[in-house]
Design an enzyme around this catalytic site. Structure first.
Site, PDB file in Angstrom:
ATOM      1  N   THR A 148       3.006   4.598   1.052  1.00 29.72           N
ATOM      2  CA  THR A 148       3.005   5.539   1.775  1.00 29.72           C
ATOM      3  C   THR A 148       1.231   5.874   1.910  1.00 29.72           C
ATOM      4  O   THR A 148       1.024   6.295   3.548  1.00 29.72           O
ATOM      5  CB  THR A 148       3.300   6.997   1.683  1.00 29.72           C
ATOM      6  N   GLY A 172       0.596  -1.071   0.043  1.00 30.90           N
ATOM      7  CA  GLY A 172       0.098  -0.160   0.185  1.00 30.90           C
ATOM      8  C   GLY A 172       0.759   0.951  -0.150  1.00 30.90           C
ATOM      9  O   GLY A 172       0.093   2.241   0.164  1.00 30.90           O
ATOM     10  N   HIS A 192     -31.574  16.265  -8.110  1.00 32.27           N
ATOM     11  CA  HIS A 192     -31.850  17.371  -7.129  1.00 32.27           C
ATOM     12  C   HIS A 192     -32.348  16.287  -5.482  1.00 32.27           C
ATOM     13  O   HIS A 192     -33.360  15.945  -5.998  1.00 32.27           O
ATOM     14  CB  HIS A 192     -33.200  18.193  -7.761  1.00 32.27           C
ATOM     15  N   GLY A 212       1.050  23.991   3.045  1.00 37.10           N
ATOM     16  CA  GLY A 212       0.434  23.740   1.923  1.00 37.10           C
ATOM     17  C   GLY A 212      -0.377  22.308   2.330  1.00 37.10           C
ATOM     18  O   GLY A 212      -0.881  23.077   3.149  1.00 37.10           O
ATOM     19  N   TYR A 213      -0.786  21.425   1.270  1.00 37.83           N
ATOM     20  CA  TYR A 213      -2.219  20.795   1.638  1.00 37.83           C
ATOM     21  C   TYR A 213      -1.896  20.413   3.007  1.00 37.83           C
ATOM     22  O   TYR A 213      -2.730  19.957   3.355  1.00 37.83           O
ATOM     23  CB  TYR A 213      -2.684  20.016   0.207  1.00 37.83           C
TER      24      TYR A 213
END
Length: 465
Positions: A42, A40, A444, A185-186
Site C-alpha cells: 500500500t 511495495g 545556521h 484524520g491525517y
C-alpha cells in the site's frame, strides 16, 4: 501442483514484508516472499509515496496560483495557469514504477524468491498460492505474516461511483469541482488540502469535536488556520449518513441533530484503515487476536510457534517505518540473532500544510508518566530560515523530566518539519537530555536550530526569543 520448501516464508511485500525478506536474504536465510499485487504494498503503490507526490504537485501549483493572484511579496509575476492532472498522475505513476522495480531488484539481489499470487494457509507450515500458472504449495520452517491493511468502508457509503477511498483519489483524471472528505484524520486532511490547492472546493466532515485528534490542539492550530486560508470548510460534530438519491451530495446530520446535504462531485471516505486478516485462511491456524489485530509479543511472535506477524496487521501505529523496523528485527531473529522490540519512540508525521511531527510523549502523557516536567517551545517566527521560506507559522516543542532533564517527547509543526523527525527520534532513542540538545551545535540558518532553542528555552535561557 508445484511444491517448494524454504526456511522463511514472508506473506506480503509491503514495507515490512520486503524489508524482512531482504534482510533475511542478506543473512543467508533461504527466503520466499509472496505478493498478490506489485512489490511495495500500500505504502509504495497507493499510499505514502503517491500521496506525497500529489501533495508536492499541489504545493507547487498552489504557490504559482498565489503568485498569479498578485498576493506574493517576492516580486515574482506569472500569467494564467492550468493544471493537467492526467500528466501529474502519470508523473506520480512513473515514480511508483521506478520504486517497484527497485524493490524487485533488491529482493533479487538478496536471493529472495518472489512468488506472485494470493496465499492461503493450509496449516502453520504450509500455504497454497494461486498463481497465473497454477497452484504453488510452499512449505516453510518459519512464516511471517505481513499482509497490511486496507481503507475502512462505511456500510452506508460503500466505495463506488462518486464515493472513493484514498486509492481512487490518487488516480483521478481531473480535479473535482467540489470534494467532500469524510474523516478529519491525517489522510483526509493531507489529500483534502492538496485538492484545495489544486482548485477544488473542499468540505471536511468530522464526527468528533476537532480534527487530527491524534495530535494535541496546540500543535494542530496552525493547520486549522491554513485550512481557513485555503477555503476548506470544516464541519465538526457532524456525522455522515449516506449518499443522496441523485448521487450528487453527502447526507449528514449536524451537531444539532438536523439533516443537511453537502454538495459534492466526489466523496472521499477516510475514516481509518483495517488489518487485512481475511481471505488468507488464518482461521485454519487459530492465532490469538488482540481485537481485530493479530496479537504479538516484543519479538513479533504470534501465539503459534514459528509464525511471526509485523506491520499494520498487528495494530497501531500503522506506520510504514514501524513495519520496516519490525521486519528487520524478525529477519535477524530467524537468522539466530538476539533481538527484541525496545523502541522509545516511533515518529509520526502528518504531511498537511504545515506539517506535523510527534515523537515520544505529549505534555499530558509525560505528566502522567513522570509527574513534574519541563517544556520548552520555540516559534519559527523567530527562526531566520523559516522566515526566508515564508514558513514562520509553527514551532518546535520539547518535553522533559524536571528532575534529570531526560527528553520524553518532541513535537513540531511547520513547513518541512517532517525532515526533523530523524533528529527527534534519534534524541529519544539515545536517551538524550536537554543539555545534550542544547550543547549540540546546530547549523545556521536552518529550521533545526528550533530544536536546540526549544531545549535552551526549557533550561531557562533561550537565545533568540
Amino acid at each position: 501442483m508445484k511444491e517448494i520448501s524454504c526456511k522463511l516464508l514472508v506473506i506480503g511485500a509491503g514495507p515490512g514484508g520486503y524489508v524482512c525478506a531482504i534482510r533475511a536474504g542478506q543473512l543467508g536465510v533461504d527466503t520466499v516472499i509472496v505478493e498478490f499485487g506489485k512489490p511495495g504494498g500500500t505504502c509504495l503503490n497507493v499510499g505514502c509515496i503517491p500521496s506525497k507526490a500529489l501533495i508536492h504537485a499541489a504545493e507547487e501549483f498552489g504557490k504559482i496560483a498565489h503568485i498569479a493572484g498578485g498576493k506574493d511579496p517576492l516580486g515574482i509575476k506569472v500569467g494564467a495557469l492550468t493544471l493537467d492532472l492526467t500528466k501529474t498522475i502519470a508523473w506520480k505513476d512513473g515514480i511508483v514504477s521506478r520504486l517497484n522495480s527497485g524493490v524487485a531488484g533488491l529482493l533479487k539481489k538478496a536471493k529472495v524468491k518472489t512468488v506472485q499470487g494470493w496465499a492461503t494457509f493450509r496449516d502453520g507450515k504450509t500455504v497454497e498460492v494461486e498463481t497465473e500458472t497454477g497452484t504453488q504449495v510452499i512449505h516453510a520452517e518459519t512464516v511471517v505474516i505481513a499482509t497490511g491493511s486496507a481503507p475502512v468502508e462505511l456500510p452506508f457509503l460503500p466505495f463506488g461511483g462518486p464515493v472513493i477511498s484514498s486509492t481512487e483519489a490518487l488516480a483521478l483524471s481531473e480535479v473535482p469541482e467540489k470534494l467532500a472528505v469524510v474523516g478529519g484524520g491525517y489522510i483526509g486532511l493531507e489529500l483534502g488540502m492538496a485538492f484545495a490547492k489544486m482548485g477544488a472546493k473542499v468540505t471536511v466532515v468530522e464526527a468528533l469535536p476537532r480534527v487530527l485528534t491524534q495530535y494535541d490542539a496546540e500543535l494542530t492550530r496552525p493547520v486549522l488556520k491554513r485550512l481557513g486560508e485555503l477555503g476548506v470548510e470544516v464541519m465538526l460534530g457532524v456525522k455522515a449518513k449516506g449518499l443522496s438519491t441523485k448521487g450528487d451530495a453527502l447526507l449528514v446530520e449536524t451537531a444539532e441533530g438536523m439533516n443537511a446535504k453537502v454538495t459534492a462531485d466526489r466523496i472521499l471516505v477516510t475514516v481509518g484503515r483495517k488489518p487485512l486478516t481475511e481471505g488468507w485462511g488464518l482461521e485454519r491456524i487459530d492465532l490469538d487476536m488482540a481485537g481485530k489485530f493479530i496479537r504479538i509479543d516484543d519479538q513479533c511472535r504470534t501465539s503459534m510457534r514459528g509464525i511471526f506477524a509485523i506491520g499494520d496487521v498487528t495494530g497501531e501505529p500503522m506506520l510504514a517505518h514501524r513495519a520496516m523496523a519490525q521486519g528487520e528485527m524478525v529477519a535477524e531473529i530467524v537468522a539466530g540473532h538476539k533481538r527484541s522490540w525496545d523502541k522509545r519512540a516511533i515518529p509520526a508525521i502528518c504531511f498537511t500544510d504545515p506539517e506535523l511531527v510527534a515523537a515520544g510523549l505529549t505534555p499530558e502523557e509525560a505528566k502522567a508518566f513522570a509527574g513534574e516536567i519541563k517544556i520548552g517551545q520555540f516559534p519559527f517566527a523567530a527562526n531566520g530560515r523559516a522566515m526566508t521560506k515564508q514558513g514562520e507559522d509553527g514551532f518546535v516543542r520539547v518535553v522533559a523530566r524536571a528532575d534529570n532533564h531526560l527528553l520524553l517527547g518532541i513535537q513540531a509543526v511547520g513547513q518541512g518539519v517532517s525532515e526533523l523527525s530523524a533528529a527527534f527520534g534519534l534524541a529519544l532513542e539515545m536517551g538524550a537530555r536537554l543539555e545534550d540538545i542544547a550543547g549540540t551545535i546546530h547549523a545556521h540558518p536552518t529550521q533545526g536550530e528550533g530544536f536546540q532553542e526549544a531545549a535552551l528555552k526549557a533550561l531557562g535561557h533561550a537565545l533568540h526569543v
